[in-house]
Design a protein around this motif. Structure first.
Motif, PDB file in Angstrom:
ATOM      1  N   LEU A   1       1.050  -0.924  -0.180  1.00 47.02           N
ATOM      2  CA  LEU A   1       0.103   0.350   0.090  1.00 47.02           C
ATOM      3  C   LEU A   1       0.908   1.336   0.001  1.00 47.02           C
TER       4      LEU A   1
ATOM      5  N   ARG B   1      -8.784  -5.152   1.478  1.00 48.46           N
ATOM      6  CA  ARG B   1      -7.227  -3.660   1.608  1.00 48.46           C
ATOM      7  C   ARG B   1      -7.780  -2.720   2.722  1.00 48.46           C
TER       8      ARG B   1
ATOM      9  N   ARG C   1      -5.947  -1.186   5.238  1.00 46.22           N
ATOM     10  CA  ARG C   1      -5.381   0.759   5.475  1.00 46.22           C
ATOM     11  C   ARG C   1      -5.573   1.561   6.633  1.00 46.22           C
TER      12      ARG C   1
END
Length: 467
Positions: free
Chosen positions: A383, A442, A446
């Protein structure tokens, strides 16, 4: 024409043919049609004027409930939209209001009988919105950047392509296909409808118990598998015995590493491995037959027949008649890539998956592939992280083999990558978090990353090393 009509036709032609198996519970075409008709009658009796022409959000707690509710709403001329599981009430309300839907149908299966449902219906008060196309269903976007959006489809936008995709995926009347997960994932819903179209059989499990999957694959002589790579990795880790009867495995949504291919070839020695590229807004776009484990993992093959792919300014554009309503073609979902001299698509990830680190552009997709290729790393997600000095930097979430230490893995990473590519934040996880569609969550990663870094992107000491 809709998928309820397709089930009626299947039940008329082959009433006793096995249609659906869920963890050993069996439904023939005729028995499942009777289940749908029973639910249709209940809804029509209590909601006689509510459903015809309406856009209805559907939440069911079982696979059979999802499918029965979906088909019952189509029988009543409503447009069903299957909802992702686990959404908070405020997001469900936002989906209903922002997409101007007319109601929410909730189905709960009897714990002792998967064919018996309790149900409730909540009206929103929204007026029906005219559709310019003959839409019969809606699908939800992922909602990773806001409230999930409803995208509508006509019958032909999927069924018109089944004669093309089914031969490539080895789907026919004799097929027994295994899939797993929620039907709110468009890959699962499309695959199930394609098997219904062909008159085949679906085998599935409610549970994320991979040993159970292997038992079902053997017990029901499954010959085609559809699982996305995250679930394939789970199956590989828990099922060492070969499955010689499987003729085809097709997968998409993520890429296959060389190790994935080698392990799949050992598990499925008689199977053709098909990797496809597609998008919810469109349909299947390209596909590749994965015979060589050392192939370029970013090579997603040639376009499906009837589909045209072009690349402009690095963005992939697709021209196809098989797409959600209202999409102008050629259309781009903002994926990047290029076409090689053989007309194959070399995928480079989403446009926002590129990081400018101190003036050096780095693809998080390519970096994930490089990390997965390092011995000892089972899974990798990279990321971007904002950095007050460099503009952007990188964070990696990794799943490693139990026998390898985190210290040894960090050393291997520094040896395998260029200094500018080494993620500043490296966190080891026992397993990747998955959403109800089986994809890596994701958003959850995050959130975890946000807790580990300061507001200016600086890593908080002692929280980024992993274990």
């Amino acid at each position: 024409m809709n998928y309820y009509t397709l089930l009626q036709q299947g039940a008329s032609r082959q009433p006793e043919k096995l249609f659906l198996v869920v963890d050993g519970e069996e439904w023939s075409y005729q028995r499942f049609l009777m289940l749908v008709q029973q639910l249709t009658g209940q809804l029509a009796e209590r909601l006689p004027k509510e459903l015809s022409g309406a856009d209805i959000l559907l939440l069911a707690d079982t696979f059979a409930g999802q499918l029965a509710g979906f088909l019952a709403l189509q029988a009543l001329k409503a447009r069903p939209i299957l909802m992702h599981h686990g959404l908070p009430p405020q997001q469900v309300q936002a989906i209903l209001q922002e997409n101007r839907l007319q109601g929410l149908l909730v189905l709960s299966a009897n714990k002792n009988d998967q064919s018996d449902f309790d149900w409730s219906f909540k009206r929103t008060g929204n007026k029906m919105v005219p559709h310019s196309e003959p839409d019969i269903l809606g699908v939800l976007s992922s909602g990773s950047t806001g409230t999930p959006k409803v995208m509508y489809r006509t019958y032909d936008s999927w069924a018109g392509f089944f004669p093309v995709q089914n031969p490539i995926f080895h789907v026919g009347q004799a097929t027994r296909l295994f899939l797993q997960g929620s039907l709110s994932f468009t890959g699962n819903l499309n695959t199930l409808q394609s098997v219904l179209y062909a008159g085949g059989t679906i085998v599935t499990s409610q549970w994320m118990h991979c040993r159970r999957w292997g038992q079902l694959l053997r017990a029901w002589d499954v010959d085609v598998i559809y699982l996305i790579p995250t679930k394939l990795q789970l199956l590989l880790a828990s099922h060492p015995a070969v499955l010689p009867k499987v003729r085809c495995l097709f997968t998409g949504s993520q890429l296959l590493s060389a190790r994935n291919i080698r392990e799949l070839q050992q598990l499925l020695p008689g199977a053709e491995l098909v990797l496809y590229y597609g998008a919810s807004e469109l349909n299947y776009i390209t596909y590749a037959i994965c015979e060589d484990p050392d192939r370029d993992p970013c090579n997603l093959g040639r376009p499906f027949p009837g589909v045209k792919v072009t690349v402009r300014d690095g963005l992939i554009y697709v021209d196809t008649p098989y797409h959600v309503s209202g999409v102008p073609v050629p259309f781009s979902v903002k994926d990047t890539g290029r076409l090689n001299e053989d007309g194959e698509l070399i995928f480079a990830g989403r446009r926002d998956a590129w990081v400018n680190k101190g003036g050096v552009k780095i693809s998080t997709l390519r970096l994930e592939n490089e990390l997965r290729a390092i011995p000892g790393i089972c899974a990798a997600v990279v990321l971007p992280v904002s950095d007050s000095l460099r503009g952007s930097t990188l964070a990696a979430f990794l799943v490693k083999e139990e026998t390898v230490t985190a210290k040894a893995m960090r050393h291997s990473i520094r040896q395998a990558l260029l200094p500018v590519e080494v993620p500043r934040v490296i966190t080891f996880l026992p397993q990747m978090p998955l959403n109800d569609r089986g994809k890596v969550d994701r958003t959850a990663l995050r959130r975890q990353l946000d807790r580990m870094v300061g507001v200016d992107g600086e890593c908080l000491i002692g929280q980024c090393a992993g274990k």
